[in-house]
Design a protein around this motif. Structure first.
Motif, PDB file in Angstrom:
ATOM      1  N   VAL A 184      -8.643  -4.115   7.451  1.00  0.00           N
ATOM      2  CA  VAL A 184      -7.498  -3.193   7.496  1.00  0.00           C
ATOM      3  C   VAL A 184      -7.003  -2.910   6.079  1.00  0.00           C
ATOM      4  O   VAL A 184      -6.728  -1.763   5.723  1.00  0.00           O
ATOM      5  CB  VAL A 184      -6.359  -3.795   8.358  1.00  0.00           C
ATOM      6  CG1 VAL A 184      -5.197  -2.810   8.451  1.00  0.00           C
ATOM      7  CG2 VAL A 184      -6.863  -4.169   9.745  1.00  0.00           C
ATOM      8  N   PHE A 214      -7.960  -0.064   3.775  1.00  0.00           N
ATOM      9  CA  PHE A 214      -7.455   1.299   3.963  1.00  0.00           C
ATOM     10  C   PHE A 214      -6.078   1.533   3.338  1.00  0.00           C
ATOM     11  O   PHE A 214      -5.492   2.577   3.526  1.00  0.00           O
ATOM     12  CB  PHE A 214      -7.420   1.648   5.456  1.00  0.00           C
ATOM     13  CG  PHE A 214      -8.792   1.718   6.074  1.00  0.00           C
ATOM     14  CD1 PHE A 214      -9.642   2.768   5.747  1.00  0.00           C
ATOM     15  CD2 PHE A 214      -9.235   0.739   6.945  1.00  0.00           C
ATOM     16  CE1 PHE A 214     -10.908   2.849   6.302  1.00  0.00           C
ATOM     17  CE2 PHE A 214     -10.493   0.809   7.497  1.00  0.00           C
ATOM     18  CZ  PHE A 214     -11.344   1.864   7.181  1.00  0.00           C
ATOM     19  N   TYR A 215      -5.552   0.539   2.627  1.00  0.00           N
ATOM     20  CA  TYR A 215      -4.271   0.739   1.937  1.00  0.00           C
ATOM     21  C   TYR A 215      -4.413   1.828   0.898  1.00  0.00           C
ATOM     22  O   TYR A 215      -5.448   1.944   0.258  1.00  0.00           O
ATOM     23  CB  TYR A 215      -3.835  -0.558   1.224  1.00  0.00           C
ATOM     24  CG  TYR A 215      -3.016  -1.472   2.086  1.00  0.00           C
ATOM     25  CD1 TYR A 215      -1.836  -1.034   2.669  1.00  0.00           C
ATOM     26  CD2 TYR A 215      -3.427  -2.785   2.303  1.00  0.00           C
ATOM     27  CE1 TYR A 215      -1.084  -1.897   3.465  1.00  0.00           C
ATOM     28  CE2 TYR A 215      -2.690  -3.649   3.083  1.00  0.00           C
ATOM     29  CZ  TYR A 215      -1.506  -3.188   3.664  1.00  0.00           C
ATOM     30  OH  TYR A 215      -0.780  -4.030   4.440  1.00  0.00           O
ATOM     31  N   ARG A 225       0.359   5.960  -0.357  1.00  0.00           N
ATOM     32  CA  ARG A 225       0.877   4.919  -1.264  1.00  0.00           C
ATOM     33  C   ARG A 225       2.373   5.079  -1.471  1.00  0.00           C
ATOM     34  O   ARG A 225       3.107   4.119  -1.693  1.00  0.00           O
ATOM     35  CB  ARG A 225       0.179   4.961  -2.635  1.00  0.00           C
ATOM     36  CG  ARG A 225      -1.303   4.735  -2.668  1.00  0.00           C
ATOM     37  CD  ARG A 225      -1.749   3.465  -1.983  1.00  0.00           C
ATOM     38  NE  ARG A 225      -1.113   2.279  -2.516  1.00  0.00           N
ATOM     39  CZ  ARG A 225      -0.733   1.256  -1.768  1.00  0.00           C
ATOM     40  NH1 ARG A 225      -0.896   1.298  -0.465  1.00  0.00           N
ATOM     41  NH2 ARG A 225      -0.181   0.201  -2.304  1.00  0.00           N
ATOM     42  N   LYS A 277      -7.761   3.457  -7.346  1.00  0.00           N
ATOM     43  CA  LYS A 277      -8.517   3.013  -6.171  1.00  0.00           C
ATOM     44  C   LYS A 277      -9.867   3.735  -6.106  1.00  0.00           C
ATOM     45  O   LYS A 277     -10.906   3.142  -5.850  1.00  0.00           O
ATOM     46  CB  LYS A 277      -7.706   3.298  -4.906  1.00  0.00           C
ATOM     47  CG  LYS A 277      -8.378   2.814  -3.617  1.00  0.00           C
ATOM     48  CD  LYS A 277      -7.520   3.153  -2.403  1.00  0.00           C
ATOM     49  CE  LYS A 277      -8.293   3.012  -1.115  1.00  0.00           C
ATOM     50  NZ  LYS A 277      -8.274   1.705  -0.521  1.00  0.00           N
ATOM     51  N   ASP A 304       4.178   0.537   3.339  1.00  0.00           N
ATOM     52  CA  ASP A 304       2.776   0.453   2.931  1.00  0.00           C
ATOM     53  C   ASP A 304       1.926   0.856   4.119  1.00  0.00           C
ATOM     54  O   ASP A 304       1.756   0.090   5.053  1.00  0.00           O
ATOM     55  CB  ASP A 304       2.412  -0.989   2.551  1.00  0.00           C
ATOM     56  CG  ASP A 304       2.747  -1.274   1.117  1.00  0.00           C
ATOM     57  OD1 ASP A 304       2.682  -0.335   0.298  1.00  0.00           O
ATOM     58  OD2 ASP A 304       3.078  -2.430   0.822  1.00  0.00           O
ATOM     59  N   TYR A 305       1.427   2.054   4.091  1.00  0.00           N
ATOM     60  CA  TYR A 305       0.603   2.490   5.215  1.00  0.00           C
ATOM     61  C   TYR A 305      -0.872   2.316   4.916  1.00  0.00           C
ATOM     62  O   TYR A 305      -1.280   2.247   3.763  1.00  0.00           O
ATOM     63  CB  TYR A 305       0.869   3.966   5.519  1.00  0.00           C
ATOM     64  CG  TYR A 305       2.274   4.248   5.993  1.00  0.00           C
ATOM     65  CD1 TYR A 305       2.827   3.521   7.037  1.00  0.00           C
ATOM     66  CD2 TYR A 305       3.025   5.256   5.404  1.00  0.00           C
ATOM     67  CE1 TYR A 305       4.115   3.788   7.481  1.00  0.00           C
ATOM     68  CE2 TYR A 305       4.310   5.528   5.844  1.00  0.00           C
ATOM     69  CZ  TYR A 305       4.856   4.798   6.877  1.00  0.00           C
ATOM     70  OH  TYR A 305       6.112   5.061   7.310  1.00  0.00           O
ATOM     71  N   VAL A 306      -1.664   2.270   5.984  1.00  0.00           N
ATOM     72  CA  VAL A 306      -3.113   2.384   5.827  1.00  0.00           C
ATOM     73  C   VAL A 306      -3.511   3.777   6.309  1.00  0.00           C
ATOM     74  O   VAL A 306      -2.869   4.339   7.194  1.00  0.00           O
ATOM     75  CB  VAL A 306      -3.888   1.284   6.601  1.00  0.00           C
ATOM     76  CG1 VAL A 306      -3.669  -0.070   5.965  1.00  0.00           C
ATOM     77  CG2 VAL A 306      -3.509   1.258   8.082  1.00  0.00           C
ATOM     78  N   LEU A 307      -4.539   4.309   5.685  1.00  0.00           N
ATOM     79  CA  LEU A 307      -4.975   5.675   5.968  1.00  0.00           C
ATOM     80  C   LEU A 307      -6.444   5.640   6.398  1.00  0.00           C
ATOM     81  O   LEU A 307      -7.302   5.231   5.618  1.00  0.00           O
ATOM     82  CB  LEU A 307      -4.839   6.524   4.697  1.00  0.00           C
ATOM     83  CG  LEU A 307      -5.280   7.979   4.774  1.00  0.00           C
ATOM     84  CD1 LEU A 307      -4.288   8.810   5.582  1.00  0.00           C
ATOM     85  CD2 LEU A 307      -5.413   8.574   3.363  1.00  0.00           C
ATOM     86  N   LEU A 308      -6.718   6.024   7.636  1.00  0.00           N
ATOM     87  CA  LEU A 308      -8.114   5.972   8.086  1.00  0.00           C
ATOM     88  C   LEU A 308      -8.381   7.003   9.166  1.00  0.00           C
ATOM     89  O   LEU A 308      -7.455   7.531   9.782  1.00  0.00           O
ATOM     90  CB  LEU A 308      -8.486   4.569   8.584  1.00  0.00           C
ATOM     91  CG  LEU A 308      -7.900   4.050   9.889  1.00  0.00           C
ATOM     92  CD1 LEU A 308      -8.664   2.801  10.339  1.00  0.00           C
ATOM     93  CD2 LEU A 308      -6.436   3.712   9.756  1.00  0.00           C
ATOM     94  N   GLU A 346     -13.832   5.496  11.337  1.00  0.00           N
ATOM     95  CA  GLU A 346     -13.590   4.223  10.647  1.00  0.00           C
ATOM     96  C   GLU A 346     -12.904   3.243  11.601  1.00  0.00           C
ATOM     97  O   GLU A 346     -13.219   2.044  11.610  1.00  0.00           O
ATOM     98  CB  GLU A 346     -12.736   4.455   9.400  1.00  0.00           C
ATOM     99  CG  GLU A 346     -13.511   5.155   8.285  1.00  0.00           C
ATOM    100  CD  GLU A 346     -12.634   5.731   7.165  1.00  0.00           C
ATOM    101  OE1 GLU A 346     -13.159   5.914   6.066  1.00  0.00           O
ATOM    102  OE2 GLU A 346     -11.445   6.020   7.410  1.00  0.00           O
ATOM    103  N   PRO A 398       0.074  -1.177   9.038  1.00  0.00           N
ATOM    104  CA  PRO A 398      -1.123  -2.033   9.109  1.00  0.00           C
ATOM    105  C   PRO A 398      -1.197  -2.865  10.392  1.00  0.00           C
ATOM    106  O   PRO A 398      -2.282  -3.070  10.932  1.00  0.00           O
ATOM    107  CB  PRO A 398      -1.002  -2.933   7.879  1.00  0.00           C
ATOM    108  CG  PRO A 398      -0.086  -2.205   6.963  1.00  0.00           C
ATOM    109  CD  PRO A 398       0.820  -1.363   7.796  1.00  0.00           C
ATOM    110  N   PHE A 437      -3.178  -2.435  13.712  1.00  0.00           N
ATOM    111  CA  PHE A 437      -4.504  -3.010  13.910  1.00  0.00           C
ATOM    112  C   PHE A 437      -4.422  -4.533  13.779  1.00  0.00           C
ATOM    113  O   PHE A 437      -5.106  -5.143  12.957  1.00  0.00           O
ATOM    114  CB  PHE A 437      -5.491  -2.424  12.890  1.00  0.00           C
ATOM    115  CG  PHE A 437      -5.462  -0.920  12.856  1.00  0.00           C
ATOM    116  CD1 PHE A 437      -6.115  -0.191  13.836  1.00  0.00           C
ATOM    117  CD2 PHE A 437      -4.763  -0.231  11.874  1.00  0.00           C
ATOM    118  CE1 PHE A 437      -6.075   1.209  13.832  1.00  0.00           C
ATOM    119  CE2 PHE A 437      -4.720   1.159  11.854  1.00  0.00           C
ATOM    120  CZ  PHE A 437      -5.378   1.877  12.838  1.00  0.00           C
TER     121      PHE A 437
END
Lengths: 290, 583
Positions: free
Chosen positions: A286, A289-290, B30, B153, B195-199, B203, B374, B377
């Motif tokens: 996980v 993907f930050y 971000r 990144k 703080d997000y996750v991007l997918l 994926e 996050p 998941f």
């Protein structure tokens, strides 16, 4: 699992009586496979036999081991999947000339070049038996059948040449009725580090009156008796494989430097063993993907 | 709802459009902003129009709208293609020094930035898109530091020099706009501490597969399923697994089947023509009672159709595909986060009931990226159920009087014990031929009926044992019921806001299981009007619903190749509600 010394080839026999025609070459082919498996220290609980469709495909029924009888032409992909998931298991694929060189020809080429550590036994009777006598990819060009009244009029596939051109690391041919030699060759295929391919002349006594026991008995040349043949020599292999005048049995080619797929790709884990939940460090997936 | 901003970059395939968009999306993520992306792309490597669109807000968003506020246009076609979405006040960033003369509509702001020459000043023309991103930051009042983080990144692996050059390119773009333009777009991008996750959906499927213990994957490259294979390659190995790129889809599904029979959790994924090729093996998976997850990421068909465009046209294929009658499950994630959770569920269903499970996604979900908390998941919540996989102690129970393992034992729930290679006394054969309890071929009528019934009984058992629920949005008591499946959910949820503004009361039911599926007869009976929304021409799910309730429903079908947009959907629903139900 029983220890190696306990295993007899009859342990690989199921209690099901084969429905092959009396005299079919597949009896001899199968006996050699069972004996070779036992002789190489395998037992039914650590062996997986994958079969295709046709008379040859029935072999899984008459043997006792973990086995799958799949769809036409796809034995090699299934066997590949089994071996990928379980490098600890002995995997053998079996099929016929139609199954392997016609509908499954694409898979054959790629299984050969992948060089997965398993063996592949093709019962080549140069005819479609179970569908009652049509031309197969290895039938002679003038071989008259119900679907080719004047013969296929095209050259037969040379499976050994196809294997060689695809980068095979072990190419052999045997004759079902020459029991000891056949067993010995299958054993070598099993012991080979990589894809051990054996084309077996396995006569069809019902529909093929040309490629008979007598024909092979009279014409086969055993490479074992040919001191000039070096199985590790690619040029030697090419010569016997492309020789249009003679039929050979024995190991045509073995690549001394064969590195099986598992070693090349680091596929060594028993994939059947998984945790009760997500892997411990799964949150890393996980965080990516930050 | 907070103001959202719609941004896009467009040009020719090969212009780096995708990575430019992804970098900006990551920068926004971000900065603690929600992001929802969409892509227009053609089936070619170079040339042809391609665009990456980002919708961003501090609120959660899960769909696209027909509006574009800022466009980075590398070609005139990018402007032309998006004219409908551009509006008065939209800003278009372009490079006036290039050979084309940008034709910018009068009511919009053209922001002419010498992208190429500024990029060259920073170290190379290749960074012109990064210059444009810097310019976009200035226009939107977005702190360029977040862009820096995204650049680190993206390019960190290539060395600090590359990172610094890119940061410089962004600065030059920002400064150029600051010095030469005085834009007041009223679009300052608020930031948060989240703080997000991007997918994207593919994926999420890949991540779900690893979490669920999938260790073997075999596939053949095909748009839009390939990125599942690409995700797993290089990651699954760390968990002891392996990916094989097979020679074709026939091989892929058979390899996966081999892996599954050997005891691994295994999967294949494909799309379009690939699922056709696999059809032959569906029946073998079912009759040999092999647990297998077959993922179909749908795209526009039939034949090669429009490989890079959206459609939900394979429902019938996954529900009915294959000769003979095949017990199966069809699971249809309705959002990107559900792509993760439903993948895990698919693996559990496959092993519990030892039959194929179709995980049906679609192109819109597969290429769309979305931000999530996050813990959406949460790996601790993952449960693995291997069903009736027997151990050494249990195997004895399932031997017949002659010591043979009854791999297809006729059990009450239809599920037989499962032994995998290596287990003492578990050796058995399985076959695509009809067989008895031992897996041996038979044509005896009573055994045939027994085995067919046994296999079908698993589905009946699963219907009782599992929750085949649905997801619900809007007003539970509304007279108007909208039913949908797959990726349309996001647009429908947002359409509710538009409908509410117009005084239209709607209840939305989004269905994540098509077979077995929730019984919607009460819900449909309670509604005055029912509309089934899906991305296909004939209404495959609507047909299924009509079959269930024996009455006609209204349909909204879109098969342009583009996903539903929230505002468009709201309009269509309003219009459809005023029409007669077809006879």
């Amino acid at each position: 699992m029983s220890s190696q010394s306990d295993v007899r080839f009859t342990d690989f026999k199921s209690d099901k009586q084969p429905t092959w025609c009396p005299g079919c070459g597949d009896f001899g082919t199968m006996n050699g496979m069972m004996k070779a498996l036992a002789e190489t220290g395998n037992d039914p609980d650590n062996t997986f036999v994958v079969a295709g469709i046709g008379c040859s495909g029935k072999i899984g029924t008459y043997m006792h081991s973990y086995a799958l009888h799949g769809v036409h032409g796809r034995a090699l992909p299934v066997a590949t999947g089994v071996k990928m998931a379980r490098p600890d298991i002995e995997v053998m694929a079996a099929g016929g000339d139609g199954d392997g060189y016609s509908i499954g020809a694409g898979h054959f080429v790629h299984a050969v070049r992948r060089n997965v550590d398993m063996s592949y036994v093709v019962m080549d009777n140069r005819i479609y038996g179970l569908t009652k006598g049509q031309a197969s990819p290895t039938s002679r060009s003038d071989f008259e059948t119900s679907t080719t009244p004047e013969g296929p009029q095209q050259p037969p596939v040379n499976p050994l040449a196809l294997a060689l051109a695809s980068g095979a690391t072990f190419i052999a041919q045997s004759f079902a009725s020459d029991a000891l030699r056949h067993q010995e060759i299958i054993q070598e295929a099993i012991e080979h580090d990589g894809f051990g391919f054996v084309n077996v002349f396995s006569p069809c006594v019902t529909f093929n009156d040309v490629d008979t026991y007598d024909y092979f008995r009279d014409s086969l040349v055993d490479l074992k008796e040919d001191e000039d043949h070096d199985r590790h020599d690619y040029e030697d292999a090419k010569e016997v494989i492309l020789d249009g005048d003679k039929e050979f049995q024995g190991v045509m080619y073995q690549d001394e430097n064969s590195v099986p797929y598992h070693e090349q790709h680091g596929v060594t884990e028993d994939m059947s063993d998984i945790p009760d939940g997500a892997p411990e460090d799964a949150m890393d997936l996980v965080r990516e993907f930050y | 709802m907070a103001e959202d901003l719609n941004w896009a970059v467009g040009g020719e395939a090969g212009d780096g459009i995708d990575s430019t968009g992804k970098i900006f999306a990551q920068a926004l993520s971000r900065a603690g902003r929600h992001v929802f992306t969409s892509k227009d792309f053609a089936s070619r490597i170079r040339g042809g129009y391609t665009a990456y669109k980002i919708r961003t807000s501090v609120d959660n968003i899960q769909s696209v709208v027909d509006r574009l506020d800022i466009l980075v246009a590398l070609t005139q076609r990018t402007i032309d293609e998006n004219l409908d979405e551009l509006h008065e006040g939209s800003a278009i960033i372009y490079d006036g020094e290039r050979s084309w003369e940008a034709d910018i509509p009068e009511e919009m702001s053209g922001v002419d930035v010498p992208l190429k020459s500024l990029a060259e000043d920073a170290g190379g023309a290749i960074m012109r898109n990064i210059v444009a991103l810097g310019a976009a930051c200035e226009i939107t009042g977005f702190d360029v530091e977040y862009l820096d983080e995204a650049l680190e990144k993206r390019f960190g692996g290539k060395g600090s020099k590359i990172v610094e050059n890119n940061k410089e390119a962004a600065r030059l773009g920002q400064e150029y706009v600051e010095e030469n333009y005085d834009l007041d777009l009223d679009s300052d991008l608020e930031t948060t501490d989240n703080d997000y996750v991007l997918l994207n959906g593919n994926e999420a499927i890949g991540m779900g597969a690893i979490a669920a213990g999938c260790r073997f994957y075999a596939g053949y490259p095909i748009t839009p399923a390939t990125s599942i294979m690409e995700y797993l390659t290089g990651r699954i190995e760390e968990y002891g697994g392996h990916v094989v790129q097979a020679e074709d889809e026939l091989s892929a599904i058979n390899m996966a089947l081999g892996g599954a029979r050997a005891g691994a959790r295994a999967m294949t994924a494909t799309s379009g023509a690939g699922i056709d090729l696999m059809t032959e093996t569906f029946g073998l998976v079912a009759t040999s009672e092999t647990p297998l997850v077959i993922t179909d990421v749908q795209r526009s068909g039939p034949s090669t159709g429009m490989p890079t465009k959206q459609e939900q046209g394979d429902l019938n294929m996954t529900l009915y595909g294959g000769h003979g009658e095949i017990p199966r499950f069809v699971v249809t994630p309705t959002s990107i986060d559900e792509c993760f959770w439903k993948t895990i569920e698919a693996f559990n269903l496959a092993e519990k009931y030892q039959t194929p499970v179709f995980l049906v996604s679609d192109l819109a979900m597969s290429v769309t990226e979305q931000t999530f908390e996050p813990d959406t998941f949460d790996m601790d919540a993952v449960e693995i159920d291997r069903g009736k996989l027997v151990d050494e102690d249990e195997v004895e129970e399932w031997l017949d009087s002659q010591g043979r393992f009854r791999a297809h034992a006729n059990t009450e729930d239809g599920v037989s014990p499962r032994a995998i290679p290596g287990m003492t006394d578990g050796a058995h054969m399985s076959t695509g031929l009809e067989h008895n309890e031992l897996g041996r071929r038979t044509e005896e009528q009573d055994v045939r009926v027994q085995q067919v019934d046994k296999r079908n009984r698993k589905v009946e058992t699963a219907k009782e044992q599992e929750e085949w629920d649905y997801r619900e949005f809007g007003d539970e008591d509304a007279d108007n019921l909208i039913i949908s499946w797959g990726s349309n959910e996001g647009a429908l949820v947002e359409a509710l806001d538009y409908l509410e503004d117009d005084g239209v009361d709607v209840r939305v039911i989004s269905v994540p299981y098509i077979f077995p599926r929730p019984d919607l007869s009460d819900e449909i009976a309670a509604a005055e009007e029912t509309i089934v929304v899906e991305c296909n021409a004939t209404g495959q799910f609507a047909d299924v619903i009509e079959h269930d309730v024996l009455e006609r429903v209204k349909r909204i079908n879109k098969y342009t190749g583009v996903r539903f947009k929230a505002d468009e959907l709201a309009e269509e629903i309003t219009e459809k509600l005023s029409q007669e139900v077809p006879a």
